[in-house]
Write a protein that holds these residues in place. Sequence first.
Motif, PDB file in Angstrom:
ATOM      1  N   ARG A  78       0.870  -1.178   0.000  1.00  0.00           N
ATOM      2  CA  ARG A  78       0.000   0.000   0.000  1.00  0.00           C
ATOM      3  C   ARG A  78       0.908   1.229   0.000  1.00  0.00           C
ATOM      4  N   GLY A  79       0.708   2.099  -0.974  1.00  0.00           N
ATOM      5  CA  GLY A  79       1.671   3.150  -1.244  1.00  0.00           C
ATOM      6  C   GLY A  79       2.657   2.635  -2.280  1.00  0.00           C
ATOM      7  N   CYS A  80       3.371   3.551  -2.916  1.00  0.00           N
ATOM      8  CA  CYS A  80       4.275   3.112  -3.987  1.00  0.00           C
ATOM      9  C   CYS A  80       5.477   4.048  -4.105  1.00  0.00           C
ATOM     10  N   GLU A  81       6.669   3.464  -3.991  1.00  0.00           N
ATOM     11  CA  GLU A  81       7.910   4.235  -4.072  1.00  0.00           C
ATOM     12  C   GLU A  81       8.163   4.837  -5.449  1.00  0.00           C
ATOM     13  N   HIS A  82       7.519   4.332  -6.477  1.00  0.00           N
ATOM     14  CA  HIS A  82       7.751   4.895  -7.813  1.00  0.00           C
ATOM     15  C   HIS A  82       7.443   6.392  -7.845  1.00  0.00           C
ATOM     16  N   GLY A  83       6.502   6.839  -7.031  1.00  0.00           N
ATOM     17  CA  GLY A  83       6.240   8.265  -6.886  1.00  0.00           C
ATOM     18  C   GLY A  83       5.589   8.920  -8.083  1.00  0.00           C
ATOM     19  N   CYS A  84       4.868   8.173  -8.905  1.00  0.00           N
ATOM     20  CA  CYS A  84       4.202   8.767 -10.073  1.00  0.00           C
ATOM     21  C   CYS A  84       3.220   9.842  -9.588  1.00  0.00           C
ATOM     22  N   ILE A  85       3.399  11.052 -10.056  1.00  0.00           N
ATOM     23  CA  ILE A  85       2.614  12.160  -9.539  1.00  0.00           C
ATOM     24  C   ILE A  85       1.144  12.034  -9.906  1.00  0.00           C
ATOM     25  N   TYR A  86       0.831  11.330 -10.978  1.00  0.00           N
ATOM     26  CA  TYR A  86      -0.538  11.210 -11.461  1.00  0.00           C
ATOM     27  C   TYR A  86      -1.290  10.033 -10.866  1.00  0.00           C
ATOM     28  N   CYS A  87      -0.661   9.253  -9.993  1.00  0.00           N
ATOM     29  CA  CYS A  87      -1.223   7.967  -9.562  1.00  0.00           C
ATOM     30  C   CYS A  87      -2.595   8.138  -8.913  1.00  0.00           C
ATOM     31  N   PHE A  88      -3.601   7.460  -9.471  1.00  0.00           N
ATOM     32  CA  PHE A  88      -4.970   7.568  -8.960  1.00  0.00           C
ATOM     33  C   PHE A  88      -5.124   6.890  -7.604  1.00  0.00           C
ATOM     34  N   ALA A  89      -4.128   6.076  -7.190  1.00  0.00           N
ATOM     35  CA  ALA A  89      -4.214   5.375  -5.910  1.00  0.00           C
ATOM     36  C   ALA A  89      -3.780   6.237  -4.734  1.00  0.00           C
ATOM     37  N   ARG A  90      -3.218   7.398  -4.993  1.00  0.00           N
ATOM     38  CA  ARG A  90      -2.729   8.238  -3.899  1.00  0.00           C
ATOM     39  C   ARG A  90      -3.778   8.492  -2.807  1.00  0.00           C
ATOM     40  N   PRO A  91      -5.030   8.784  -3.153  1.00  0.00           N
ATOM     41  CA  PRO A  91      -6.015   9.077  -2.096  1.00  0.00           C
ATOM     42  C   PRO A  91      -6.256   7.920  -1.128  1.00  0.00           C
ATOM     43  N   THR A  92      -5.876   6.692  -1.489  1.00  0.00           N
ATOM     44  CA  THR A  92      -6.094   5.566  -0.570  1.00  0.00           C
ATOM     45  C   THR A  92      -5.278   5.718   0.702  1.00  0.00           C
ATOM     46  N   HIS A  93      -4.181   6.476   0.647  1.00  0.00           N
ATOM     47  CA  HIS A  93      -3.376   6.669   1.855  1.00  0.00           C
ATOM     48  C   HIS A  93      -4.099   7.526   2.884  1.00  0.00           C
ATOM     49  N   THR A  94      -5.046   8.341   2.447  1.00  0.00           N
ATOM     50  CA  THR A  94      -5.757   9.194   3.398  1.00  0.00           C
ATOM     51  C   THR A  94      -6.671   8.381   4.312  1.00  0.00           C
ATOM     52  N   TYR A  95      -7.078   7.186   3.881  1.00  0.00           N
ATOM     53  CA  TYR A  95      -7.874   6.319   4.746  1.00  0.00           C
ATOM     54  C   TYR A  95      -7.064   5.856   5.958  1.00  0.00           C
ATOM     55  N   LEU A  96      -5.739   5.919   5.828  1.00  0.00           N
ATOM     56  CA  LEU A  96      -4.850   5.468   6.892  1.00  0.00           C
ATOM     57  C   LEU A  96      -4.387   6.617   7.774  1.00  0.00           C
ATOM     58  N   GLY A  97      -4.919   7.827   7.528  1.00  0.00           N
ATOM     59  CA  GLY A  97      -4.473   8.992   8.275  1.00  0.00           C
ATOM     60  C   GLY A  97      -3.152   9.540   7.782  1.00  0.00           C
ATOM     61  N   LEU A  98      -2.761   9.167   6.547  1.00  0.00           N
ATOM     62  CA  LEU A  98      -1.519   9.630   5.941  1.00  0.00           C
ATOM     63  C   LEU A  98      -1.835  10.552   4.772  1.00  0.00           C
ATOM     64  N   SER A  99      -0.820  11.199   4.246  1.00  0.00           N
ATOM     65  CA  SER A  99      -1.011  12.132   3.139  1.00  0.00           C
ATOM     66  C   SER A  99      -0.926  11.405   1.798  1.00  0.00           C
ATOM     67  N   ALA A 100      -1.711  11.896   0.845  1.00  0.00           N
ATOM     68  CA  ALA A 100      -1.639  11.375  -0.525  1.00  0.00           C
ATOM     69  C   ALA A 100      -0.403  11.902  -1.244  1.00  0.00           C
ATOM     70  N   GLY A 101       0.298  12.849  -0.622  1.00  0.00           N
ATOM     71  CA  GLY A 101       1.494  13.428  -1.225  1.00  0.00           C
ATOM     72  C   GLY A 101       2.731  12.592  -0.944  1.00  0.00           C
ATOM     73  N   LEU A 102       3.683  13.170  -0.256  1.00  0.00           N
ATOM     74  CA  LEU A 102       4.954  12.489  -0.013  1.00  0.00           C
ATOM     75  C   LEU A 102       4.803  11.228   0.834  1.00  0.00           C
ATOM     76  N   ASP A 103       3.812  11.197   1.741  1.00  0.00           N
ATOM     77  CA  ASP A 103       3.590   9.976   2.529  1.00  0.00           C
ATOM     78  C   ASP A 103       3.330   8.780   1.632  1.00  0.00           C
ATOM     79  N   PHE A 104       2.549   8.970   0.571  1.00  0.00           N
ATOM     80  CA  PHE A 104       2.162   7.862  -0.297  1.00  0.00           C
ATOM     81  C   PHE A 104       3.379   7.169  -0.899  1.00  0.00           C
ATOM     82  N   GLU A 105       4.423   7.938  -1.186  1.00  0.00           N
ATOM     83  CA  GLU A 105       5.595   7.348  -1.847  1.00  0.00           C
ATOM     84  C   GLU A 105       6.769   7.112  -0.910  1.00  0.00           C
ATOM     85  N   SER A 106       6.617   7.480   0.368  1.00  0.00           N
ATOM     86  CA  SER A 106       7.729   7.281   1.299  1.00  0.00           C
ATOM     87  C   SER A 106       7.345   6.488   2.547  1.00  0.00           C
ATOM     88  N   ARG A 107       6.072   6.290   2.789  1.00  0.00           N
ATOM     89  CA  ARG A 107       5.610   5.488   3.923  1.00  0.00           C
ATOM     90  C   ARG A 107       4.779   4.345   3.356  1.00  0.00           C
TER      91      ARG A 107
END
Length: 360
Positions: A78-107
Motif C-alpha cells: 500500500r503506497g508506492c515508491e515509484h512516486g508517479c505524480i498522477y497515480c490515482f491510488a494516492r487518495p487511498t493513503h488518506t484512509y490510513l491517516g496519511l497524506s496522498a502526497g509524499l507519505d504515499f511514496e515514502s511510507r
Amino acid sequence: MHPHGVLRPLVFKGRGALSNHDGRFDHLQHADIDDGWHNLDQDLAPLPTEVLIDNSRSIINWNNSPDVPFDRSINPYRGCEHGCIYCFARPTHTYLGLSAGLDFESRILVKPDAARLLRQELSKQHYRCAPIAMGTNTDPYQPLEKQHQLTRQILQVLAEFRHPVSIVTKAAMVERDIDILAPMASQGLVQVFISITTLSNQVSRTLEPRAAAPQRRLDTIRRLHQAGIPTGVMTAPVIPVLTDPELEHILAAASEAGASSAGYVLLRLPLEVAPLFEEWLQHHYPLKASHVMSIIRQSRDGKTNHTDFHARMRGNGLFAEMIRQRFRLACRKLGLNQRSMEMDTSLFRPPGKPEQLGLF
C-alpha cells in the motif's frame, strides 16, 4: 512568511510529490511556515522510505466495476515508491491517516503474510477461479519488492495452484521472475503489461521518478516476449499536451519490442491527486500548465475527474474522442490487439486435490 510571499515546494530528489498536505479525513490541517531563519530555502536531505506492516486478514480484493476486465486483484503493498505524480491510488493513503502526497511514496505498508493468506483463500471449498490482477493499485515490482519478495511469493503460490494472473508494472524487476512466469505462460496462465507513459527520460525523471527508464521498459517487453510470455503495453495515463503527442511512437516502439496488445487510460485526477498534479505542473512545466489543465477539464465535463463508469477511463468531448481514434488507428496499423489474450481457468487445482474422482 517567506520574504517573497511564496514558500519553496518540498523538492526531494527521487520523489514525485512537492507537498505532504493532510488528507480529507483529517480534522487538523498543517502548513509549512518560515520561522524567520529561511530554513525552507535550504536544500532538503533525501527523504527516506519508511516501511510499515499491514496485518490484513485477507489478500484478494473484489470489485464489480464494468470498467475493468477483472473482478479480483492483489496488492501486496500500500503506497508506492515509484512516486508517479498522477497515480490515482494516492487518495487511498488518506484512509490510513496519511497524506496522498509524499507519505504515499515514502511510507509504504507491506503485507508479509500475503502468500499465506492467498493460499488459504484459494484453498476454500467454494472458491471459483478467474484471473487475478496485480498492479491495479500500486506497482507489485516497486523497489521494496527487491527486499521483501512478496510478489514473487504470490506468484509461486499461483503457479502451484495453476491460477491465471495478469500483471501491470513499470519496473524491469519483473524479469527476475521469468523462471516462474515462462512456465505459467506455456499453460496460458499469465500475461504482463508494461506501462509506458513517455519515451522522454527528461519527462519521466520527474513524472515517475523511481520507475524504470522508458528505454529500460522497452527492453523488458523484449525480454518477456523472448521468454514466450504474452506481453502488452499500457499507455497510461495519456496526459494532454505533455505526453499525448507520443502516443503513436510509444505504441510503435512497444510493438517493435514484442508487445502484442495495448491499452490506454486518459489522465484522471481524483480527489487529492488534482492539487498535487497541478502543483507539480506549475513547478516543472509552468508554461504548459494552464493548457494541460484546460484540456483535462474539457474532457471531464469541466472537472478534473469523472466517477461515472464507462467515462472515467476514457473521458468525453473532442480531445477524448481524438485520443480514441488515434489509439484505434495506431493499433490497427501495428497489428496490436489482433489476438485474444484470454487465460485458461480450467487448469486450476488446489494442491492435493485429485484430478478427477475415481469410480469407487
